[in-house]
Scaffold this motif. Structure first.
Motif, PDB file in Angstrom:
ATOM      1  N   ALA A   1       1.406  -1.392  -0.147  1.00 54.01           N
ATOM      2  CA  ALA A   1      -0.112  -0.243  -0.241  1.00 54.01           C
ATOM      3  C   ALA A   1       0.979   1.414   0.046  1.00 54.01           C
ATOM      4  O   ALA A   1       0.892   2.449  -0.633  1.00 54.01           O
ATOM      5  CB  ALA A   1      -0.809   0.094   0.948  1.00 54.01           C
ATOM      6  N   ILE A   2       1.861   1.407   0.863  1.00 55.84           N
ATOM      7  CA  ILE A   2       2.686   2.181   0.935  1.00 55.84           C
ATOM      8  C   ILE A   2       3.693   2.935   0.132  1.00 55.84           C
ATOM      9  O   ILE A   2       3.956   3.839  -0.549  1.00 55.84           O
ATOM     10  CB  ILE A   2       3.345   2.428   1.857  1.00 55.84           C
ATOM     11  CG1 ILE A   2       4.077   3.731   2.691  1.00 55.84           C
ATOM     12  CG2 ILE A   2       4.105   1.063   2.197  1.00 55.84           C
ATOM     13  CD1 ILE A   2       3.139   4.715   2.773  1.00 55.84           C
ATOM     14  N   SER A   3       4.475   1.417  -0.825  1.00 54.82           N
ATOM     15  CA  SER A   3       5.536   1.701  -2.036  1.00 54.82           C
ATOM     16  C   SER A   3       4.653   1.798  -2.892  1.00 54.82           C
ATOM     17  O   SER A   3       5.454   2.008  -4.301  1.00 54.82           O
ATOM     18  CB  SER A   3       6.145  -0.093  -2.002  1.00 54.82           C
ATOM     19  OG  SER A   3       6.566  -0.148  -0.725  1.00 54.82           O
ATOM     20  N   ASN A   4       3.756   2.137  -3.254  1.00 58.34           N
ATOM     21  CA  ASN A   4       2.800   1.597  -4.374  1.00 58.34           C
ATOM     22  C   ASN A   4       1.655   3.675  -4.833  1.00 58.34           C
ATOM     23  O   ASN A   4       1.722   3.679  -3.673  1.00 58.34           O
ATOM     24  CB  ASN A   4       1.940   1.206  -5.236  1.00 58.34           C
ATOM     25  CG  ASN A   4       3.584  -0.250  -5.460  1.00 58.34           C
ATOM     26  OD1 ASN A   4       3.616  -0.706  -6.668  1.00 58.34           O
ATOM     27  ND2 ASN A   4       2.710  -1.263  -4.388  1.00 58.34           N
ATOM     28  N   GLY A   5       2.385   4.004  -6.214  1.00 62.08           N
ATOM     29  CA  GLY A   5       1.224   5.352  -6.209  1.00 62.08           C
ATOM     30  C   GLY A   5       0.956   6.888  -5.860  1.00 62.08           C
ATOM     31  O   GLY A   5       2.574   6.439  -5.423  1.00 62.08           O
ATOM     32  N   PRO A   6       0.256   7.230  -5.247  1.00 65.38           N
ATOM     33  CA  PRO A   6       0.458   8.414  -4.581  1.00 65.38           C
ATOM     34  C   PRO A   6       1.477   8.784  -3.109  1.00 65.38           C
ATOM     35  O   PRO A   6       1.594   9.366  -2.572  1.00 65.38           O
ATOM     36  CB  PRO A   6      -0.553   8.701  -4.636  1.00 65.38           C
ATOM     37  CG  PRO A   6      -1.427   8.256  -4.704  1.00 65.38           C
ATOM     38  CD  PRO A   6      -0.897   6.993  -5.553  1.00 65.38           C
ATOM     39  N   ALA A   7       0.996   7.282  -2.287  1.00 64.91           N
ATOM     40  CA  ALA A   7       1.259   6.902  -0.977  1.00 64.91           C
ATOM     41  C   ALA A   7       2.685   7.010  -0.859  1.00 64.91           C
ATOM     42  O   ALA A   7       3.337   7.308   0.211  1.00 64.91           O
ATOM     43  CB  ALA A   7       0.829   5.717  -0.776  1.00 64.91           C
ATOM     44  N   ARG A   8       3.290   6.710  -1.940  1.00 64.77           N
ATOM     45  CA  ARG A   8       5.422   6.498  -1.896  1.00 64.77           C
ATOM     46  C   ARG A   8       5.522   7.495  -1.569  1.00 64.77           C
ATOM     47  O   ARG A   8       6.918   8.220  -0.767  1.00 64.77           O
ATOM     48  CB  ARG A   8       5.650   5.796  -3.008  1.00 64.77           C
ATOM     49  CG  ARG A   8       7.363   5.903  -2.662  1.00 64.77           C
ATOM     50  CD  ARG A   8       8.222   5.381  -3.860  1.00 64.77           C
ATOM     51  NE  ARG A   8       7.108   3.973  -4.986  1.00 64.77           N
ATOM     52  CZ  ARG A   8       7.862   4.032  -6.033  1.00 64.77           C
ATOM     53  NH1 ARG A   8       8.637   3.815  -6.384  1.00 64.77           N
ATOM     54  NH2 ARG A   8       7.202   3.000  -6.098  1.00 64.77           N
ATOM     55  N   ASP A   9       4.700   9.169  -1.518  1.00 69.05           N
ATOM     56  CA  ASP A   9       5.044  10.452  -1.588  1.00 69.05           C
ATOM     57  C   ASP A   9       5.332  10.869  -0.230  1.00 69.05           C
ATOM     58  O   ASP A   9       6.193  12.527   0.064  1.00 69.05           O
ATOM     59  CB  ASP A   9       4.498  11.161  -2.161  1.00 69.05           C
ATOM     60  CG  ASP A   9       4.774  10.781  -4.170  1.00 69.05           C
ATOM     61  OD1 ASP A   9       5.684  10.471  -4.411  1.00 69.05           O
ATOM     62  OD2 ASP A   9       3.270  11.151  -4.277  1.00 69.05           O
ATOM     63  N   TYR A  10       4.785   9.702   0.771  1.00 71.13           N
ATOM     64  CA  TYR A  10       4.602  10.388   2.666  1.00 71.13           C
ATOM     65  C   TYR A  10       5.818   9.721   2.556  1.00 71.13           C
ATOM     66  O   TYR A  10       5.616   9.926   4.282  1.00 71.13           O
ATOM     67  CB  TYR A  10       2.943  10.132   2.786  1.00 71.13           C
ATOM     68  CG  TYR A  10       1.922  11.190   1.903  1.00 71.13           C
ATOM     69  CD1 TYR A  10       1.375  12.043   2.567  1.00 71.13           C
ATOM     70  CD2 TYR A  10       1.467  10.021   0.935  1.00 71.13           C
ATOM     71  CE1 TYR A  10       0.541  12.634   2.351  1.00 71.13           C
ATOM     72  CE2 TYR A  10       0.140  11.395   0.089  1.00 71.13           C
ATOM     73  CZ  TYR A  10      -0.352  12.163   0.858  1.00 71.13           C
ATOM     74  OH  TYR A  10      -1.093  12.915   0.481  1.00 71.13           O
ATOM     75  N   ILE A  11       6.593   8.912   2.164  1.00 74.58           N
ATOM     76  CA  ILE A  11       7.706   8.911   3.130  1.00 74.58           C
ATOM     77  C   ILE A  11       8.842   9.752   2.937  1.00 74.58           C
ATOM     78  O   ILE A  11       8.943   9.932   2.567  1.00 74.58           O
ATOM     79  CB  ILE A  11       8.078   7.218   2.157  1.00 74.58           C
ATOM     80  CG1 ILE A  11       6.700   5.839   2.153  1.00 74.58           C
ATOM     81  CG2 ILE A  11       9.443   6.298   2.818  1.00 74.58           C
ATOM     82  CD1 ILE A  11       7.488   5.364   0.671  1.00 74.58           C
ATOM     83  N   GLU A  12       8.757   9.688   4.617  1.00 68.00           N
ATOM     84  CA  GLU A  12      10.410  10.434   5.099  1.00 68.00           C
ATOM     85  C   GLU A  12      11.997   9.505   4.584  1.00 68.00           C
ATOM     86  O   GLU A  12      11.800   8.539   3.958  1.00 68.00           O
ATOM     87  CB  GLU A  12      10.104  10.502   6.566  1.00 68.00           C
ATOM     88  CG  GLU A  12       8.951  10.945   7.423  1.00 68.00           C
ATOM     89  CD  GLU A  12       9.585  11.389   8.985  1.00 68.00           C
ATOM     90  OE1 GLU A  12      10.010  10.016   8.952  1.00 68.00           O
ATOM     91  OE2 GLU A  12       8.589  12.488   8.966  1.00 68.00           O
TER      92      GLU A  12
END
Length: 257
Positions: free
Chosen positions: A121-132
């Motif tokens: 979920a976190i590694s794909n799409g726009p979610a990846r942009d939120y990773i510090e």
């Protein structure tokens, strides 16, 4: 802490046999999932329960935009037969490198399907942009992108900081933690994500042969909860089980401040 050796390194001539790595199961609880996100390096995101995919009022409770969905469901005989038939028609995934439509992780850690659901979920799409930057997640993704699925799996297995972050979150759940991490559980987690490359919907299940392009082109500007095609896929999973209604859906969203 469990052994760093896995079935991938098993030698039948060694005594005793090298065990498969296992984690205690992750509770299907948005607070636990959010804690793990925070531990891994995405504190500005959170998971929320989706109480309905048909009632507009209940759907409106979910924070927008919804960046990905994680579904937990019972692994019944019906599901296993459906999965076996589906997987028999597919080849093992060979994708790697920055040109991938999605980044997929093969599950080799027993009982850690919740972790793989979060990673997808976190590694794909726009979610990846939120990773510090310089977080556990950012380092893992950077290391894994150029690798094939087997090397990616090994990188996850051998990551002490990933295991430590997971264990801290898993112990926060309200359910009783199994004494044996190798114990069989009756539930499985999968993620539905938007490709950052082509905007299509993918089913991400580390226990399958690879990511599944569901053939749905998501509308630009709409999130995962606004797309009825996405919810239609979730409904199909639920429709497989006529009697067992133990499904839970969580949405990955920006954290409410």
């Amino acid at each position: 802490m469990s052994s760093k050796y896995t079935a991938n390194t098993y030698d039948p001539y060694l005594e005793p046999p090298i065990p498969i790595k296992a984690y205690i199961p992750l509770e299907s609880n948005p607070e636990v999932f959010t804690q793990l996100l925070r531990n891994l390096g995405a504190p500005s995101l959170e998971f929320q329960d989706v109480f309905s995919i048909d009632d507009p009022d209940l759907m409106a409770i979910v924070t927008r935009p919804v960046l990905a969905l994680v579904l937990v469901f019972p692994t019944s005989e019906i599901y296993e037969k459906h999965k076996a038939a589906e997987e028999a028609t597919r080849s093992a995934y060979e994708g790697m490198g920055p040109g991938e439509d999605v980044i997929w992780f093969k599950q080799t850690i027993h009982n850690a399907c919740g972790l793989y659901g979060i990673l997808h979920a976190i590694s794909n799409g726009p979610a990846r942009d939120y990773i510090e930057p310089d977080s556990i997640l950012s380092r893992l993704i950077e290391e894994c992108i150029p690798c094939d699925s087997d090397i990616r799996a090994m990188r996850l297995e051998f990551s002490d900081e990933l295991e430590d972050a997971y264990t801290v979150a898993a112990l926060q759940g309200q359910s009783a933690v199994p004494e044996d991490a190798n114990a069989e559980v009756d539930f499985h987690y999968i993620a539905f994500v938007r490709s950052h490359k082509n905007g299509r919907l993918y089913e991400m299940d580390g226990d399958k042969k690879g990511p599944i392009d569901l053939g749905i082109q998501l509308t630009e500007g709409k999130d995962m909860m606004e797309e009825d095609a996405v919810l239609g896929v979730v409904r199909k999973f639920m429709a497989m089980e006529k009697k067992d209604l133990r499904f839970n859906l969580m949405a990955l969203t920006p954290k409410v401040v």
